[in-house]
Design a protein around this motif. Structure first.
Motif, PDB file in Angstrom:
ATOM      1  N   THR A  44      -6.372 -32.919 -56.401  1.00 31.94           N
ATOM      2  CA  THR A  44      -7.772 -33.300 -56.261  1.00 31.94           C
ATOM      3  C   THR A  44      -8.569 -32.085 -55.797  1.00 31.94           C
ATOM      4  N   ALA A  45      -9.856 -32.084 -56.128  1.00 37.27           N
ATOM      5  CA  ALA A  45     -10.726 -30.977 -55.743  1.00 37.27           C
ATOM      6  C   ALA A  45     -10.817 -30.889 -54.222  1.00 37.27           C
ATOM      7  N   GLY A  46     -10.986 -29.669 -53.709  1.00 40.76           N
ATOM      8  CA  GLY A  46     -11.097 -29.493 -52.271  1.00 40.76           C
ATOM      9  C   GLY A  46      -9.869 -28.805 -51.698  1.00 40.76           C
ATOM     10  N   PRO A  47      -9.418 -29.235 -50.518  1.00 41.24           N
ATOM     11  CA  PRO A  47      -8.290 -28.559 -49.854  1.00 41.24           C
ATOM     12  C   PRO A  47      -7.013 -28.489 -50.682  1.00 41.24           C
ATOM     13  N   HIS A  48      -6.656 -29.588 -51.370  1.00 36.67           N
ATOM     14  CA  HIS A  48      -5.444 -29.543 -52.190  1.00 36.67           C
ATOM     15  C   HIS A  48      -5.558 -28.444 -53.248  1.00 36.67           C
ATOM     16  N   GLU A  49      -6.735 -28.309 -53.820  1.00 37.20           N
ATOM     17  CA  GLU A  49      -6.972 -27.282 -54.834  1.00 37.20           C
ATOM     18  C   GLU A  49      -6.869 -25.889 -54.217  1.00 37.20           C
ATOM     19  N   GLN A  50      -7.438 -25.709 -53.024  1.00 40.37           N
ATOM     20  CA  GLN A  50      -7.390 -24.408 -52.354  1.00 40.37           C
ATOM     21  C   GLN A  50      -5.955 -24.020 -51.992  1.00 40.37           C
ATOM     22  N   ILE A  51      -5.201 -24.979 -51.500  1.00 44.63           N
ATOM     23  CA  ILE A  51      -3.804 -24.697 -51.144  1.00 44.63           C
ATOM     24  C   ILE A  51      -3.013 -24.327 -52.390  1.00 44.63           C
ATOM     25  N   LEU A  52      -3.264 -25.047 -53.481  1.00 41.63           N
ATOM     26  CA  LEU A  52      -2.546 -24.754 -54.721  1.00 41.63           C
ATOM     27  C   LEU A  52      -2.852 -23.350 -55.220  1.00 41.63           C
ATOM     28  N   GLU A  53      -4.079 -22.874 -55.032  1.00 45.92           N
ATOM     29  CA  GLU A  53      -4.427 -21.519 -55.449  1.00 45.92           C
ATOM     30  C   GLU A  53      -3.537 -20.490 -54.743  1.00 45.92           C
ATOM     31  N   LYS A  54      -3.267 -20.746 -53.463  1.00 47.28           N
ATOM     32  CA  LYS A  54      -2.375 -19.856 -52.717  1.00 47.28           C
ATOM     33  C   LYS A  54      -0.948 -19.969 -53.247  1.00 47.28           C
ATOM     34  N   VAL A  55      -0.531 -21.181 -53.561  1.00 41.55           N
ATOM     35  CA  VAL A  55       0.810 -21.408 -54.111  1.00 41.55           C
ATOM     36  C   VAL A  55       0.959 -20.704 -55.466  1.00 41.55           C
ATOM     37  N   ILE A  56      -0.085 -20.757 -56.276  1.00 41.88           N
ATOM     38  CA  ILE A  56      -0.064 -20.079 -57.583  1.00 41.88           C
ATOM     39  C   ILE A  56       0.136 -18.577 -57.395  1.00 41.88           C
ATOM     40  N   GLU A  57      -0.586 -18.027 -56.430  1.00 38.63           N
ATOM     41  CA  GLU A  57      -0.480 -16.592 -56.130  1.00 38.63           C
ATOM     42  C   GLU A  57       0.954 -16.217 -55.744  1.00 38.63           C
ATOM     43  N   LEU A  58       1.550 -17.017 -54.867  1.00 41.66           N
ATOM     44  CA  LEU A  58       2.920 -16.745 -54.436  1.00 41.66           C
ATOM     45  C   LEU A  58       3.926 -17.046 -55.544  1.00 41.66           C
ATOM     46  N   GLY A  59       3.613 -18.046 -56.363  1.00 40.04           N
ATOM     47  CA  GLY A  59       4.503 -18.421 -57.456  1.00 40.04           C
ATOM     48  C   GLY A  59       4.703 -17.295 -58.453  1.00 40.04           C
ATOM     49  N   LYS A  60       3.654 -16.532 -58.697  1.00 43.75           N
ATOM     50  CA  LYS A  60       3.754 -15.417 -59.636  1.00 43.75           C
ATOM     51  C   LYS A  60       4.794 -14.414 -59.162  1.00 43.75           C
ATOM     52  N   GLU A  61       4.871 -14.215 -57.853  1.00 47.13           N
ATOM     53  CA  GLU A  61       5.839 -13.280 -57.292  1.00 47.13           C
ATOM     54  C   GLU A  61       7.270 -13.801 -57.455  1.00 47.13           C
ATOM     55  N   GLU A  62       7.396 -15.138 -57.553  1.00 44.83           N
ATOM     56  CA  GLU A  62       8.717 -15.759 -57.687  1.00 44.83           C
ATOM     57  C   GLU A  62       9.069 -16.089 -59.138  1.00 44.83           C
ATOM     58  N   GLY A  63       8.188 -15.711 -60.071  1.00 45.17           N
ATOM     59  CA  GLY A  63       8.445 -15.976 -61.476  1.00 45.17           C
ATOM     60  C   GLY A  63       8.118 -17.401 -61.900  1.00 45.17           C
ATOM     61  N   LEU A  64       7.309 -18.100 -61.094  1.00 47.31           N
ATOM     62  CA  LEU A  64       6.913 -19.465 -61.438  1.00 47.31           C
ATOM     63  C   LEU A  64       5.457 -19.460 -61.888  1.00 47.31           C
ATOM     64  N   ASN A  65       5.235 -19.827 -63.129  1.00 46.94           N
ATOM     65  CA  ASN A  65       3.893 -19.832 -63.705  1.00 46.94           C
ATOM     66  C   ASN A  65       3.290 -21.224 -63.565  1.00 46.94           C
ATOM     67  N   ILE A  66       2.217 -21.348 -62.806  1.00 44.17           N
ATOM     68  CA  ILE A  66       1.614 -22.648 -62.511  1.00 44.17           C
ATOM     69  C   ILE A  66       0.219 -22.739 -63.112  1.00 44.17           C
TER      70      ILE A  66
END
Length: 275
Positions: A44-66
């Motif tokens: 959902t828009a808001g905090p969940h979206e903001q947290i996911l943006e950080k997860v996406i950033e870290l995911g790239k380093e781990e080879g996970l494309n989100i």
């Protein structure tokens, strides 16, 4: 004749290459769980979206494309998951999830705990629930799970008393004592913050409160305690509950880096709910 055969072979080769390219493009759009470790994550828009943006950033380093897919309501994320438009969603509490999948007969399961958004009571004219006048108009979410949650919050705040046998399943009809003859008005969860000017107070979910510009830990006139049982979690289709990409996402989400991001970004308004 030879020229025709060569031309035909060339066209056939192009067709094969085009078909292969199309398959690759399609697999890139379907999301994860197909061996390419690309997940379409609904939030959902808001905090969940903001947290996911950080997860996406870290995911790239781990080879996970989100790939994120953002929703503005509480219905479509589960519907989209069941219909395979997304691979996993992160937005809901367990009581809401259980009621939703039972009502719609969806083959979905809980995956992992994420964060807790304490529900709060907000008002524009008063700074404390004790200042609410008799007959005050108080808004609360209309969906059964969040409605029951709001009523329990009102009881904790001393505004009402509920039938003790109802618990989280309480409805307005289960109010056994209304300490201020308050008028309770049920509204769509996503709309309450926008209609606060027409109310004396309202129970608002944290994601919608933040979206409206509130800092829950500072602006709520009453808020759920940090040990609130309404922990948010991720949900997946039952067939995908043991998928390696989902496990990798869970590990990234529940990492120290994400915990630090949450603490620094939301100033105590979003609570980490994993060990």
């Amino acid at each position: 004749m030879k020229k025709w055969l060569l031309a035909s072979g060339f066209v056939l080769a192009l067709s094969v290459l085009a078909a292969c390219g199309s398959d690759e493009a399609d697999s890139g759009e379907t999301g994860g769980l197909y061996g390419d470790e690309k997940l379409v994550v609904g939030v959902t828009a808001g905090p969940h979206e903001q947290i996911l943006e950080k997860v996406i950033e870290l995911g790239k380093e781990e080879g996970l494309n989100i790939k994120p897919k953002v929703f503005t309501d509480y219905v479509m994320p589960n519907v989209a998951l069941a219909e395979k438009d997304i691979d996993i969603n992160i937005f809901q509490t367990e009581p809401y999830f259980n009621a939703f999948i039972e009502d719609r007969n969806l083959d979905l399961v809980k995956s992992f705990d994420t964060v807790t958004f304490p529900m709060g009571i907000y008002a524009l004219e008063v700074k404390d629930v004790a200042e609410l006048k008799d007959g005050a108009k108080i808004g609360l979410p209309s969906d059964p799970t969040n409605s029951g949650r709001a009523l329990l919050l009102f009881e904790q705040a001393g505004l009402i008393e509920l039938d003790p046998e109802k618990g989280i399943n309480s409805t307005i009809r289960d109010i056994v004592k209304n300490n201020g003859d308050y008028e309770f008005i049920e509204l769509d969860s996503a709309q309450i913050a926008r209609q606060l000017e027409e109310l004396d107070a309202a129970a608002i979910n944290t994601n919608f409160a933040i979206e409206a510009g509130f800092v829950p830990s500072k602006d709520a006139i009453f808020i759920e305690p940090k040990d609130s049982p309404y922990v948010n979690h991720a949900a997946v289709r039952t067939a995908d509950k043991d998928d390696e990409a989902i496990e990798k996402l869970a590990n990234i989400y529940r990492s120290e880096e994400v915990a630090k991001f949450i603490e620094e970004t939301f100033e105590g308004s979003v609570i980490i709910s994993w060990d």
